[in-house]
Structures are given as C-alpha cells and as structure tokens.
Design an enzyme around this catalytic site. Structure first.
Site, PDB file in Angstrom:
ATOM      1  N   GLY A  34       6.425  29.279  -0.142  1.00 49.32           N
ATOM      2  CA  GLY A  34       6.629  28.037  -0.889  1.00 49.32           C
ATOM      3  C   GLY A  34       8.078  27.726  -1.213  1.00 49.32           C
ATOM      4  O   GLY A  34       8.373  26.970  -2.141  1.00 49.32           O
ATOM      5  N   GLN A  35       9.005  28.283  -0.426  1.00 48.55           N
ATOM      6  CA  GLN A  35      10.433  28.058  -0.702  1.00 48.55           C
ATOM      7  C   GLN A  35      10.870  26.691  -0.179  1.00 48.55           C
ATOM      8  O   GLN A  35      10.629  26.365   0.989  1.00 48.55           O
ATOM      9  CB  GLN A  35      11.271  29.159  -0.030  1.00 48.55           C
ATOM     10  CG  GLN A  35      12.750  29.071  -0.381  1.00 48.55           C
ATOM     11  CD  GLN A  35      13.564  30.176   0.277  1.00 48.55           C
ATOM     12  OE1 GLN A  35      13.053  30.954   1.093  1.00 48.55           O
ATOM     13  NE2 GLN A  35      14.830  30.252  -0.075  1.00 48.55           N
ATOM     14  N   HIS A  43      17.111  32.050  -5.047  1.00 48.89           N
ATOM     15  CA  HIS A  43      17.112  31.711  -6.473  1.00 48.89           C
ATOM     16  C   HIS A  43      15.940  32.378  -7.155  1.00 48.89           C
ATOM     17  O   HIS A  43      14.857  32.472  -6.601  1.00 48.89           O
ATOM     18  CB  HIS A  43      17.077  30.193  -6.698  1.00 48.89           C
ATOM     19  CG  HIS A  43      15.992  29.482  -5.948  1.00 48.89           C
ATOM     20  ND1 HIS A  43      16.111  29.145  -4.625  1.00 48.89           N
ATOM     21  CD2 HIS A  43      14.779  29.042  -6.345  1.00 48.89           C
ATOM     22  CE1 HIS A  43      15.016  28.520  -4.226  1.00 48.89           C
ATOM     23  NE2 HIS A  43      14.171  28.452  -5.250  1.00 48.89           N
ATOM     24  N   LEU A  44      16.188  32.825  -8.374  1.00 52.62           N
ATOM     25  CA  LEU A  44      15.147  33.420  -9.204  1.00 52.62           C
ATOM     26  C   LEU A  44      14.778  32.400 -10.277  1.00 52.62           C
ATOM     27  O   LEU A  44      15.634  32.006 -11.084  1.00 52.62           O
ATOM     28  CB  LEU A  44      15.683  34.704  -9.843  1.00 52.62           C
ATOM     29  CG  LEU A  44      14.674  35.525 -10.648  1.00 52.62           C
ATOM     30  CD1 LEU A  44      13.572  36.084  -9.755  1.00 52.62           C
ATOM     31  CD2 LEU A  44      15.390  36.670 -11.384  1.00 52.62           C
ATOM     32  N   HIS A  45      13.513  31.946 -10.240  1.00 49.38           N
ATOM     33  CA  HIS A  45      13.032  31.068 -11.312  1.00 49.38           C
ATOM     34  C   HIS A  45      12.758  31.917 -12.536  1.00 49.38           C
ATOM     35  O   HIS A  45      12.103  32.971 -12.437  1.00 49.38           O
ATOM     36  CB  HIS A  45      11.694  30.418 -10.932  1.00 49.38           C
ATOM     37  CG  HIS A  45      11.735  29.429  -9.814  1.00 49.38           C
ATOM     38  ND1 HIS A  45      11.689  28.072 -10.026  1.00 49.38           N
ATOM     39  CD2 HIS A  45      11.794  29.593  -8.476  1.00 49.38           C
ATOM     40  CE1 HIS A  45      11.710  27.436  -8.855  1.00 49.38           C
ATOM     41  NE2 HIS A  45      11.766  28.334  -7.886  1.00 49.38           N
ATOM     42  N   ASN A  53      10.422  32.427  -4.623  1.00 49.38           N
ATOM     43  CA  ASN A  53       9.700  31.903  -3.468  1.00 49.38           C
ATOM     44  C   ASN A  53      10.511  32.194  -2.206  1.00 49.38           C
ATOM     45  O   ASN A  53      11.720  31.953  -2.181  1.00 49.38           O
ATOM     46  CB  ASN A  53       9.483  30.393  -3.621  1.00 49.38           C
ATOM     47  CG  ASN A  53       8.598  30.059  -4.810  1.00 49.38           C
ATOM     48  OD1 ASN A  53       7.681  30.795  -5.130  1.00 49.38           O
ATOM     49  ND2 ASN A  53       8.884  28.948  -5.473  1.00 49.38           N
ATOM     50  N   ASP A  92      16.312  23.997 -14.137  1.00 48.54           N
ATOM     51  CA  ASP A  92      15.600  23.364 -13.029  1.00 48.54           C
ATOM     52  C   ASP A  92      15.448  21.870 -13.328  1.00 48.54           C
ATOM     53  O   ASP A  92      15.162  21.470 -14.451  1.00 48.54           O
ATOM     54  CB  ASP A  92      14.219  24.004 -12.840  1.00 48.54           C
ATOM     55  CG  ASP A  92      13.605  23.669 -11.494  1.00 48.54           C
ATOM     56  OD1 ASP A  92      13.518  24.556 -10.637  1.00 48.54           O
ATOM     57  OD2 ASP A  92      13.228  22.487 -11.299  1.00 48.54           O
ATOM     58  N   ILE A  93      15.629  21.061 -12.283  1.00 46.25           N
ATOM     59  CA  ILE A  93      15.602  19.603 -12.449  1.00 46.25           C
ATOM     60  C   ILE A  93      14.186  19.092 -12.742  1.00 46.25           C
ATOM     61  O   ILE A  93      14.031  18.026 -13.349  1.00 46.25           O
ATOM     62  CB  ILE A  93      16.223  18.909 -11.211  1.00 46.25           C
ATOM     63  CG1 ILE A  93      16.778  17.555 -11.563  1.00 46.25           C
ATOM     64  CG2 ILE A  93      15.261  18.854 -10.042  1.00 46.25           C
ATOM     65  CD1 ILE A  93      17.723  16.984 -10.496  1.00 46.25           C
TER      66      ILE A  93
END
Ligand code: AMP
Ligand code: ZN
Length: 127
Positions: free
Chosen positions: A107-108, A114-116, A101, A41-42
């Site tokens: 909160g997407q 995507h799975l954090h 999300n 993640d950035i």
C-alpha cells in the site's frame, strides 16, 4: 544564478519527500536533525499523524540494509519520543501505531521511506 542546485548524493529531484525534506515543498514540521525530518501527514487518520523520513532518499523498507542500521535505529527511537510530544497518551492506555507501507502490495504511495506515527484518543477516521 546557477541553473543546477547542489544536493547531497542521496537526493532524488523527482521525489516528493526529498523535496519536502529540502523545504522545496512546504510541510508542517514536527522535528528535524541532520539525518531525519518529521512532518504532519497532509491527510491525517487520527488526532496525531505524522511521518518520520530519512533525509537520504531510500525508496522503501525493501531497500534497507545493514548500512542503514544506525539511521533506522535513530528513526525507531525517535518515534516514541515524538509521539509523546505530539500528544499520544502514555502506554498502555494510550500508545500509537507505527506503519511503514512497502511496495504495491504494502500500500505504499510515496516511494521515499517513511514511518507513519499515528495515535491520540479514538475514534480515528481510519485504522
Ligand atoms: P503511503 O506511501 O501510502 O505510506 O503514504 C503516504 C502518505 O503521505 C499519505 O498518508 C499521505 O497523506 C501523505 N502525504 C502525501 N503528500 C503529502 C504532503 N505533501 N505532505 C504531507 N503528507 C503527505
Ligand atoms: Zn526521496
């Protein structure tokens, strides 16, 4: 050179994560195979924070159906393996957080599923 590029039917040319999976936008790779791509993640919340995405454009968990069972099983079974490889400490003292999300109330921000995977020793910047 051809003006049109050849992409799979699951590619959305306006989607940030489709472009990341296709390497049109740079990212820091964690893992890749035919079906999925994982990258850091950035703006990480924690010492370990990466995203696992299907290469197929699926907007969110809300669009997932039985036809995606194998793919979603693949993503969920990769998560613990990659979490350990990336430095999450072993369960139960360590562990990690998985978040998908979904939609505005969820909160997407990026509308490609995507799975954090978030973990590592606390404190974390968030979460
Ligand atoms: P969300 O849609 O809210 O679940 O989160 C989208 C996540 O994508 C956020 O944690 C962002 O930091 C991350 N993100 C956005 N752009 C990039 C990028 N170019 N490379 C890596 N991660 C990104
Ligand atoms: Zn996409």
């Amino acid at each position: 050179m051809s003006q049109h590029s050849v992409h799979s039917p699951g590619f959305d040319p306006n989607c940030l994560f489709c472009k990341i999976a296709a390497k049109q936008i740079p990212s820091r790779a964690v893992y890749e195979d035919e079906q999925v791509y994982a990258f850091h993640d950035i703006s990480p919340w924690a010492p370990v924070h990466f995203l696992i995405i299907p290469k197929l454009h699926i907007a969110s968990m809300a669009q997932v159906g039985p036809e995606h069972a194998q793919l979603m099983g693949h993503i969920m079974t990769l998560a613990p393996r990659l979490a350990t490889e990336q430095g999450c400490r072993p369960y139960p003292d360590g562990g990690f957080r998985l978040i998908a999300n979904t939609g505005q109330d969820g909160g997407q921000e990026v509308h490609h599923l995507h799975l954090h995977v978030i973990g590592g020793p606390r404190p974390w910047a968030k979460g």
